[in-house]
Scaffold this active site. Structure first.
Site, PDB file in Angstrom:
ATOM      1  N   ASP A  35       4.143  -0.533   5.908  1.00  0.00           N
ATOM      2  CA  ASP A  35       2.830  -1.010   5.506  1.00  0.00           C
ATOM      3  C   ASP A  35       1.844  -0.892   6.643  1.00  0.00           C
ATOM      4  O   ASP A  35       1.660  -1.806   7.426  1.00  0.00           O
ATOM      5  CB  ASP A  35       2.935  -2.465   5.035  1.00  0.00           C
ATOM      6  N   LYS A  56       0.684   4.320  -0.700  1.00  0.00           N
ATOM      7  CA  LYS A  56       0.236   5.717  -0.668  1.00  0.00           C
ATOM      8  C   LYS A  56       1.120   6.510   0.297  1.00  0.00           C
ATOM      9  O   LYS A  56       1.792   5.934   1.161  1.00  0.00           O
ATOM     10  CB  LYS A  56      -1.236   5.830  -0.324  1.00  0.00           C
ATOM     11  N   ASP A 112       0.848  -1.178   0.000  1.00  0.00           N
ATOM     12  CA  ASP A 112       0.000   0.000   0.000  1.00  0.00           C
ATOM     13  C   ASP A 112       0.890   1.236   0.000  1.00  0.00           C
ATOM     14  O   ASP A 112       1.155   1.797   1.050  1.00  0.00           O
ATOM     15  CB  ASP A 112      -0.850  -0.067   1.267  1.00  0.00           C
ATOM     16  N   THR A 132      -9.287   7.125   0.486  1.00  0.00           N
ATOM     17  CA  THR A 132      -9.134   7.900  -0.742  1.00  0.00           C
ATOM     18  C   THR A 132      -8.815   6.996  -1.926  1.00  0.00           C
ATOM     19  O   THR A 132      -8.089   6.021  -1.794  1.00  0.00           O
ATOM     20  CB  THR A 132      -8.044   8.978  -0.588  1.00  0.00           C
ATOM     21  N   ASN A 162       1.956   6.108   3.997  1.00  0.00           N
ATOM     22  CA  ASN A 162       2.710   4.920   4.410  1.00  0.00           C
ATOM     23  C   ASN A 162       4.216   5.092   4.246  1.00  0.00           C
ATOM     24  O   ASN A 162       4.961   4.117   4.328  1.00  0.00           O
ATOM     25  CB  ASN A 162       2.275   3.695   3.592  1.00  0.00           C
TER      26      ASN A 162
END
Ligand code: N15
Length: 311
Positions: A189, A173, A171, A206, A176
Site C-alpha cells: 500500500d 492499482k 489501493d 489516473t 502497488n
C-alpha cells in the site's frame, strides 16, 4: 552496503524475535516470541546496512537494507518529519502504520515495525525480491491466463482477509503490486506517501482503476475493490486498462457508461471475458462477490492455488 544478499533465503522466512519489535504501538505477542520483553532494545539506523534506492516520492525514499544481526533483507522507507508536519498527516500516518503492522497475509506486504530519529521516520517493510509487477507488464505485454488467474485469486484472497478486518479501499492499482522471490503477488500500500520510480507514475492520479461510484464521489463500500479486480484482470490479459482514453474526462465518461469492449487480439478465453464482464458492473449489488470470483470457472480452471505461477 558492500555485499547485498541477493534474496532472503526461503528457510529464513522472517526474523521473528527481531523484526517484530520496532517502536510500534503493536508489540508482537504471538507464541513464536514468548521471550519478547518490554525492555528490548528498540530499532535504530545502526541496526541496518543501507543499500541501493528502490523508489522515491513526495515524502521520502525506499532503500533495500539489511538488518546487521540477522542479515535479514528488508525495504527501509524513510519519511521526513518536516514533510509529515507540513501536510498535517501525522495522525493518518500513525493510524495507517498501526493497521499495516496488524495485517498478516501472504499476499500483503508486511510492515514489520518502525523507528525514528530527530528528522526522520523509518518504516521497516518486507523486501519483495521480484520487484514491481509492472516490470512484467511493460508496454502492451500481456500475462498468460494462468498467471493472470493466479494473481486475481491471490488478490481476492487478500481482499477477503482485509474486508474481514474492516479494512477497505486498499489501493490495488498495478503500481502497488510487487512480487516476492518465488513470484507471489504482494499488495504494497504505497498510499499517498511514496511512489516508486517507475515511469507510469508520471500519470499519477489516473482514474483508470476507480469504480464509477468513486469517480462520481458517491458513497462506496467494499464493492469498489471488486471493480478494481475486473480492471486489473482486463489489463493483465489485454495489456491496457479497459477505459483508457486520451484525457481524464474521456476516461471518466467511459467508466461511468461502463464502455467496455474486448479487442480481437490477443485471443482471450470466453470464461475470462465472462469474469471481467461480471466485475465491471455499475450496480454494486450486482457486481460479483469475492467468494464468487474465487469460485468462477475461469479461476478454478487456471489459477494456481499456491499463488505461485511463473509461466
Ligand atoms: C502508510 C504506511 C504506514 C503504509 C506502509 N506501507 C508503505 O509504506 C508502502 N510502501 C512499500 N512504500 C514503499 C514500499 C516498497 C516496499 C517499495 C518497494 C519495495 C518494497 N519492498 N520491496 C520493494 C522492492 N523490491 C524491488 C526489487 C527490484 C526492484 C525494485 C524493488 N522494490
Amino acid at each position: 552496503m558492500a555485499k547485498r544478499k541477493p534474496e532472503p533465503e526461503p528457510e529464513n522466512p522472517e526474523p521473528q524475535k527481531t523484526l517484530n519489535r520496532g517502536d510500534s504501538a503493536e508489540r508482537d505477542t504471538t507464541p513464536e516470541n514468548p521471550e519478547e520483553s518490554p525492555e528490548t532494545r528498540k530499532w535504530s539506523l545502526n541496526d541496518f546496512e543501507i543499500g541501493k534506492p528502490l523508489g522515491r516520492g513526495k515524502f521520502g525514499r525506499v532503500y533495500v537494507a539489511r538488518e546487521v544481526k540477522s542479515k535479514y533483507v528488508v525495504a527501509l522507507k524513510v519519511l521526513f518529519k518536516k514533510q509529515i508536519e507540513k501536510y498535517n498527516i501525522h495522525h493518518q500516518l500513525r493510524r495507517e502504520m498501526e493497521i499495516q503492522t496488524s495485517l498478516r497475509h501472504p499476499n500483503i506486504l508486511r510492515l514489520y515495525g518502525w523507528f525514528h530519529d530527530e528528522e526522520r521516520i523509518f518504516l521497516i517493510l518486507e523486501y519483495a525480491h521480484g520487484g514491481e509487477l509492472y516490470g512484467l507488464l511493460r508496454e502492451n505485454t500481456c500475462l498468460t491466463e494462468k498467471r493472470a488467474a493466479t494473481y486475481i485469486l491471490s488478490l481476492a484472497q487478500a481482499l477477503v482477509y482485509c474486508h474481514e478486518k474492516d479494512v477497505i479501499h486498499r489501493d490495488i492499482k498495478p503500481e502497488n503490486l510487487l512480487l516476492d522471490h518465488e513470484g507471489r503477488l504482494k499488495i504494497a500500500d504505497f498510499g499517498w506517501s511514496v511512489q516508486s520510480k517507475n515511469k507510469r507514475h508520471t500519470m499519477c492520479g489516473t482514474l483508470d482503476y476507480l469504480a464509477p461510484e468513486l469517480v462520481q464521489n458517491k458513497a462506496h463500500d467494499y464493492a469498489v475493490d471488486n471493480w478494481t479486480l475486473g480492471v486489473l484482470c482486463y489489463e493483465f490479459l489485454f495489456g491496457v486498462p479497459p477505459f483508457e482514453a486520451e484525457s481524464q474526462k474521456d476516461t471518466f465518461q467511459r467508466i461511468v457508461k461502463v464502455d467496455l469492449s474486448f479487442p480481437a487480439t490477443p485471443q482471450v478465453s470466453a470464461e475470462a471475458k465472462d469474469l471481467i464482464t461480471k466485475l465491471l458492473v455499475k450496480d454494486t449489488s450486482k457486481r460479483l462477490s469475492l467468494q464468487k470470483i474465487m469460485e468462477h470457472p475461469w479461476i478454478i480452471k487456471n489459477a494456481d492455488p499456491t499463488g505461485i505461477c511463473n509461466n
